[in-house]
Design a protein around this motif. Structure first.
Motif, short mmCIF file in Angstrom:
data_model
loop_
_atom_site.label_atom_id
_atom_site.label_comp_id
_atom_site.label_asym_id
_atom_site.label_seq_id
_atom_site.Cartn_x
_atom_site.Cartn_y
_atom_site.Cartn_z
N GLY A 1 0.82 -1.20 0.00
CA GLY A 1 0.00 0.00 0.00
C GLY A 1 0.86 1.25 0.00
O GLY A 1 2.06 1.19 0.25
N VAL A 2 0.22 2.39 -0.30
CA VAL A 2 0.92 3.67 -0.33
C VAL A 2 0.18 4.66 0.56
O VAL A 2 -1.03 4.87 0.42
N VAL A 3 0.91 5.26 1.49
CA VAL A 3 0.39 6.34 2.33
C VAL A 3 0.71 7.64 1.61
O VAL A 3 1.87 7.95 1.35
N ILE A 4 -0.33 8.39 1.25
CA ILE A 4 -0.14 9.65 0.53
C ILE A 4 -0.40 10.80 1.50
O ILE A 4 -1.51 10.97 2.00
N ILE A 5 0.66 11.54 1.77
CA ILE A 5 0.62 12.63 2.75
C ILE A 5 0.21 13.93 2.07
O ILE A 5 0.81 14.32 1.07
N MET A 6 -0.81 14.59 2.62
CA MET A 6 -1.25 15.88 2.08
C MET A 6 -1.50 16.86 3.22
O MET A 6 -2.06 16.47 4.26
N ASP A 7 -1.09 18.09 3.05
CA ASP A 7 -1.40 19.16 3.99
C ASP A 7 -2.92 19.37 3.97
O ASP A 7 -3.49 19.62 2.90
N ILE A 8 -3.57 19.27 5.11
CA ILE A 8 -5.03 19.37 5.17
C ILE A 8 -5.53 20.72 4.66
O ILE A 8 -6.67 20.84 4.21
N THR B 1 -2.37 15.88 6.92
CA THR B 1 -1.51 16.31 8.03
C THR B 1 -1.77 17.76 8.44
O THR B 1 -2.52 18.49 7.79
N LYS B 2 -1.10 18.13 9.53
CA LYS B 2 -1.15 19.51 10.05
C LYS B 2 -2.56 19.89 10.49
O LYS B 2 -2.97 21.06 10.37
N ALA B 3 -3.30 18.91 10.98
CA ALA B 3 -4.68 19.17 11.42
C ALA B 3 -4.73 20.13 12.60
O ALA B 3 -5.77 20.76 12.84
N ASP B 4 -3.62 20.26 13.31
CA ASP B 4 -3.57 21.19 14.45
C ASP B 4 -3.66 22.65 13.98
O ASP B 4 -3.90 23.55 14.80
N LYS B 5 -3.50 22.88 12.68
CA LYS B 5 -3.55 24.25 12.15
C LYS B 5 -4.98 24.73 11.89
O LYS B 5 -5.20 25.91 11.61
N LEU B 6 -5.94 23.80 11.98
CA LEU B 6 -7.33 24.16 11.67
C LEU B 6 -8.26 23.90 12.85
O LEU B 6 -7.96 23.08 13.72
N LYS B 7 -9.41 24.55 12.85
CA LYS B 7 -10.43 24.29 13.86
C LYS B 7 -11.19 23.02 13.49
O LYS B 7 -11.23 22.62 12.32
N LYS B 8 -11.81 22.42 14.47
CA LYS B 8 -12.45 21.12 14.29
C LYS B 8 -13.48 21.12 13.16
O LYS B 8 -13.56 20.16 12.38
N ASN B 9 -14.28 22.17 13.07
CA ASN B 9 -15.31 22.24 12.03
C ASN B 9 -14.69 22.19 10.63
O ASN B 9 -15.16 21.48 9.74
N LYS B 10 -13.60 22.94 10.44
CA LYS B 10 -12.91 22.97 9.15
C LYS B 10 -12.24 21.62 8.86
O LYS B 10 -12.20 21.18 7.70
N PHE C 1 -4.55 13.89 10.59
CA PHE C 1 -3.35 13.56 11.36
C PHE C 1 -2.64 14.84 11.78
O PHE C 1 -2.72 15.87 11.09
N SER C 2 -1.95 14.78 12.89
CA SER C 2 -1.09 15.88 13.32
C SER C 2 0.14 15.33 14.01
O SER C 2 0.03 14.57 14.98
N SER C 3 1.31 15.70 13.51
CA SER C 3 2.55 15.30 14.16
C SER C 3 2.73 16.05 15.47
O SER C 3 3.39 15.56 16.39
N GLU C 4 2.15 17.24 15.56
CA GLU C 4 2.27 18.06 16.77
C GLU C 4 1.49 17.46 17.93
O GLU C 4 2.00 17.35 19.05
N THR C 5 0.24 17.09 17.69
CA THR C 5 -0.63 16.61 18.78
C THR C 5 -0.78 15.09 18.78
O THR C 5 -1.39 14.54 19.69
#
Length: 197
Positions: A109-116, A143-152, A176-180
């Motif tokens: 399989g392939v994990v495709i990483i994208m900035d949310i 990724t980088k889900a910590d940069k957005l609010k839950k609704n977004k 996903f978030s590497s920060e949290t």
């Protein structure tokens, strides 16, 4: 579930060298140069410097193999998209990745990483099409889900899921978030299941 914390660098190859033996179990990581691919790999394995991270995109210039054990490997593909390199080098990387994805029998399989905040760019869609053509299972990690609010976050997740819903090949999406470390158990579970198959 597999113990990803044991992961260690085992080998690498470029367009000018031969790939390692194609007889084990592999899961590849792909993504734009600034999407957080290296950070995601490091968070998955609980290591800070397994995959090199940099404020300068495009550090991964070859295909790197990280062994979890002697039969299972995480494969870090060169980043695509924004890397500030020559056109000829970009074409070399693209050829290297495309050849790997088309021919590698060990890939589960392939994990495709994208900035949310910027999902499904042209290069991401091309990667999805390559995988779909080979019937390679895909897991899209926003990724980088910590940069957005839950609704977004929820809106974007739903939008991406809807955009890929017509794809016949097995495809799944998560945030996903590497920060949290949000989404880390889900990512570990997905890769573990692929590697056990």
């Amino acid at each position: 579930m597999l113990n990803f914390n044991k992961a260690k660098f085992t080998t690498a190859f470029s367009a000018k060298s031969k790939p390692p033996e194609d007889r084990f179990i592999e899961v590849a990581f792909a993504g734009r140069s600034n999407a957080g691919k290296s950070s995601s790999l490091n968070t998955l394995t609980g290591q800070k410097k397994l995959a090199r991270t940099s404020s300068k995109p495009g550090r991964t210039q070859q295909i790197n193999f990280f062994g979890i054990d002697d039969k299972r490997f995480l494969v870090d593909l060169p980043g695509y998209g924004y890397a500030a390199v020559s056109k000829s080098l970009k074409q070399e990387w693209q050829g290297l990745m495309e050849g790997f994805l088309r021919s590698r029998q060990s890939l589960r399989g392939v994990v495709i990483i994208m900035d949310i905040r910027h999902p499904l760019k042209e290069n991401d869609i091309q990667m999805i099409e390559w995988c779909d053509e080979r019937a390679l299972p895909m897991h899209l990690v926003l990724t980088k889900a910590d940069k957005l609010k839950k609704n977004k976050i929820n809106q974007t997740l739903f939008s991406v899921q809807k955009s890929v819903s017509d794809i016949k090949t097995d495809i799944s999406v998560q945030v996903f978030s590497s920060e949290t470390r949000l989404g880390l158990p889900e990512l570990k579970s997905k890769i573990s299941n692929w590697m056990k198959a």
